[in-house]
Design an enzyme around this catalytic site. Structure first.
Site, PDB file in Angstrom:
ATOM      1  CB  CYS A 207       6.235  27.881  11.643  1.00 30.72           C
ATOM      2  SG  CYS A 207       6.736  26.590  12.816  1.00 30.72           S
TER       3      CYS A 207
ATOM      4  CG  ASP B 105      10.921  24.002  20.764  1.00 35.74           C
ATOM      5  OD1 ASP B 105      11.560  24.587  19.869  1.00 35.74           O
ATOM      6  OD2 ASP B 105      11.159  22.826  21.107  1.00 35.74           O
TER       7      ASP B 105
ATOM      8  CB  CYS C 194      12.627  31.541  11.511  1.00 36.19           C
ATOM      9  SG  CYS C 194      11.703  30.183  10.742  1.00 36.19           S
TER      10      CYS C 194
ATOM     11  CD  GLU D 252      17.530  19.037  14.167  1.00 38.93           C
ATOM     12  OE1 GLU D 252      16.287  19.052  14.095  1.00 38.93           O
ATOM     13  OE2 GLU D 252      18.176  18.072  14.626  1.00 38.93           O
TER      14      GLU D 252
HETATM   15  C1  LIG Z   1      13.341  25.191  16.486  1.00 44.32           C
HETATM   16  S1  LIG Z   1      13.444  24.194  15.047  1.00 44.32           S
HETATM   17  C2  LIG Z   1      14.783  24.976  14.150  1.00 44.32           C
HETATM   18  C3  LIG Z   1      15.100  24.334  12.836  1.00 44.32           C
HETATM   19  C4  LIG Z   1      14.124  24.579  11.681  1.00 44.32           C
HETATM   20  N1  LIG Z   1      13.631  25.911  11.639  1.00 44.32           N
HETATM   21  C5  LIG Z   1      12.974  23.593  11.761  1.00 44.32           C
HETATM   22  O1  LIG Z   1      11.841  24.033  12.033  1.00 44.32           O
HETATM   23  O2  LIG Z   1      13.208  22.385  11.553  1.00 44.32           O
HETATM   24  C6  LIG Z   1      14.228  22.676  15.631  1.00 44.32           C
HETATM   25  C7  LIG Z   1      13.345  21.469  15.749  1.00 44.32           C
HETATM   26  O3  LIG Z   1      12.407  21.677  16.801  1.00 44.32           O
HETATM   27  C8  LIG Z   1      11.148  21.225  16.376  1.00 44.32           C
HETATM   28  N2  LIG Z   1      10.131  21.918  17.161  1.00 44.32           N
HETATM   29  C9  LIG Z   1       9.889  23.253  17.164  1.00 44.32           C
HETATM   30  N3  LIG Z   1       8.889  23.559  17.998  1.00 44.32           N
HETATM   31  C10 LIG Z   1       8.490  22.385  18.554  1.00 44.32           C
HETATM   32  C11 LIG Z   1       7.473  22.051  19.499  1.00 44.32           C
HETATM   33  N4  LIG Z   1       6.665  22.992  20.035  1.00 44.32           N
HETATM   34  N5  LIG Z   1       7.343  20.754  19.846  1.00 44.32           N
HETATM   35  C12 LIG Z   1       8.153  19.793  19.306  1.00 44.32           C
HETATM   36  N6  LIG Z   1       9.116  20.066  18.410  1.00 44.32           N
HETATM   37  C13 LIG Z   1       9.286  21.345  18.038  1.00 44.32           C
HETATM   38  C14 LIG Z   1      11.151  21.586  14.906  1.00 44.32           C
HETATM   39  O4  LIG Z   1      10.146  20.909  14.177  1.00 44.32           O
HETATM   40  C15 LIG Z   1      12.535  21.176  14.491  1.00 44.32           C
HETATM   41  O5  LIG Z   1      12.580  19.796  14.210  1.00 44.32           O
HETATM   42  N1  LIG Z   2      19.687  19.087  22.984  1.00 41.06           N
HETATM   43  C1  LIG Z   2      19.045  19.612  21.940  1.00 41.06           C
HETATM   44  N2  LIG Z   2      18.798  18.851  20.868  1.00 41.06           N
HETATM   45  C2  LIG Z   2      18.186  19.444  19.809  1.00 41.06           C
HETATM   46  N3  LIG Z   2      17.908  18.883  18.613  1.00 41.06           N
HETATM   47  C3  LIG Z   2      17.362  19.806  17.821  1.00 41.06           C
HETATM   48  C4  LIG Z   2      17.289  21.007  18.524  1.00 41.06           C
HETATM   49  C5  LIG Z   2      16.908  22.278  17.886  1.00 41.06           C
HETATM   50  O1  LIG Z   2      16.463  23.209  18.544  1.00 41.06           O
HETATM   51  O2  LIG Z   2      17.069  22.353  16.662  1.00 41.06           O
HETATM   52  C6  LIG Z   2      17.800  20.780  19.792  1.00 41.06           C
HETATM   53  C7  LIG Z   2      18.011  21.556  20.970  1.00 41.06           C
HETATM   54  O3  LIG Z   2      17.623  22.735  21.096  1.00 41.06           O
HETATM   55  N4  LIG Z   2      18.651  20.928  22.005  1.00 41.06           N
HETATM   56  S1  SF4 Z   3      10.050  25.602  14.377  1.00 45.25           S
HETATM   57 FE1  SF4 Z   3      10.709  27.717  14.827  1.00 45.25          FE
HETATM   58  S2  SF4 Z   3      12.593  27.949  13.783  1.00 45.25           S
HETATM   59 FE2  SF4 Z   3      11.606  26.139  12.856  1.00 45.25          FE
HETATM   60  S3  SF4 Z   3      10.365  26.914  11.130  1.00 45.25           S
HETATM   61 FE3  SF4 Z   3       9.046  26.987  12.894  1.00 45.25          FE
HETATM   62  S4  SF4 Z   3       9.307  29.105  13.677  1.00 45.25           S
HETATM   63 FE4  SF4 Z   3      11.035  28.694  12.341  1.00 45.25          FE
HETATM   64 MG   LIG Z   4      15.289  22.934  20.298  1.00 42.38          MG
END
Ligand SMILES: C[S@@+](CC[C@H](N)C(=O)[O-])C[C@H]1O[C@@H](n2cnc3c(N)ncnc32)[C@H](O)[C@@H]1O
Ligand SMILES: Nc1nc2[nH]cc(C(=O)O)c2c(=O)[nH]1
Ligand code: SF4
Ligand SMILES: [Mg+2]
Length: 218
Positions: free
Chosen positions: A45, A49, A30, A117
């Site tokens: 960021c 999760d 990332c 995403e």
């Molecule tokens: C892990 S991110 C990967 C994709 C991309 N880097 C992004 O941030 O959109 C996938 C989705 O999980 C959401 N997400 C990440 N951490 C989260 C958290 N602690 N609680 C809720 N949503 C979360 C992000 O905002 C994104 O919509």
């Molecule tokens: N089931 C499932 N749905 C998702 N939608 C967005 C996700 C992600 O991590 O981007 C995610 C994920 O990690 N699992």
């Molecule tokens: S939620 Fe995770 S994967 Fe998405 S921008 Fe933030 S650090 Fe990168």
């Molecule tokens: Mg996820």
């Protein structure tokens, strides 16, 4: 060469396509966090999760070209006798560090609709069928339109109003899961209550729950 942390078949948990059977491709790396817990507090960021470091997850690995990764992902879509359009969600990590037009085309050739995403800080290749942008703090957005804007809420210093006039078909607020890495949000705020209250007061926004966590699936 593409680096993939993991790939799996599950239900889309979030946003406007929640509940839809999907192949997930989680790219490694990332641009807003190294993925190391030691760096979380100083990252661009801080509430992520997800483990996106390396290529050691289920069905992860390194793939030489678009055809090799597309074949690998296609094999994860079960044979349902063609009753539903196959769907792939490219995520990460930040998928737009690696996803390119060749891979999008290779998935289309194999009959898939292609979802992404992204954190919205990098340009989007052509041909994406469902684009989800999830802005992160003050990091500059270069993607200002798409299918859905899905804002994790609440984020320190960020209010949904600053995104409300962008060119998206759907606006979602998703409560911040504060479990990863301990309390990374504002400890004084209950993310679920804050998000529900905001949607009640601002009906442009709809609640997005991370339903895969409720259902206990990937
Ligand atoms: C892990 S991110 C990967 C994709 C991309 N880097 C992004 O941030 O959109 C996938 C989705 O999980 C959401 N997400 C990440 N951490 C989260 C958290 N602690 N609680 C809720 N949503 C979360 C992000 O905002 C994104 O919509
Ligand atoms: N089931 C499932 N749905 C998702 N939608 C967005 C996700 C992600 O991590 O981007 C995610 C994920 O990690 N699992
Ligand atoms: S939620 Fe995770 S994967 Fe998405 S921008 Fe933030 S650090 Fe990168
Ligand atoms: Mg996820």
């Amino acid at each position: 060469m593409y680096s993939v942390k993991e790939a799996f078949y599950s239900l889309q948990g979030e946003g406007g396509q929640a509940g839809r059977a999907s192949v997930f491709c989680r790219f490694s790396g990332c641009n807003l966090w190294s993925g190391r817990e030691a760096d979380r507090a100083s990252a661009a960021c801080r509430f992520c999760d997800t483990d996106f470091v390396g290529t050691d997850g289920q069905h992860g690995g390194r793939f030489r070209d678009a055809a090799a990764l597309a074949d690998h992902l296609t094999a994860l879509w079960p044979d349902h006798g063609g009753v539903a359009t196959p769907y792939v969600v490219f995520t990460g990590g930040e998928p737009l560090l690696q996803l390119d037009a060749a891979l999008v085309a290779a998935m289309h050739e194999r009959g898939f609709e292609v979802a992404v995403e992204t954190n919205g800080t990098l340009p989007v290749p052509a041909g994406i069928d469902w684009l989800c942008v999830s802005p992160k703090g003050d990091n500059p957005l270069v993607v200002t339109g798409g299918d859905e804007l899905k804002l994790v809420h609440p984020q320190a210093g960020i209010t949904p109003e600053r995104f409300a006039r962008l060119d998206f078909a759907h606006f979602f607020l998703q409560p911040m899961d504060t479990a990863p890495g301990g309390l990374s949000g504002d400890a004084a705020l209950d993310p679920m209550a804050e998000t529900v209250a905001y949607c009640l007061a601002h009906p442009q926004w709809r609640l997005s729950l991370q339903t895969h966590k409720i259902a206990g699936v990937d």
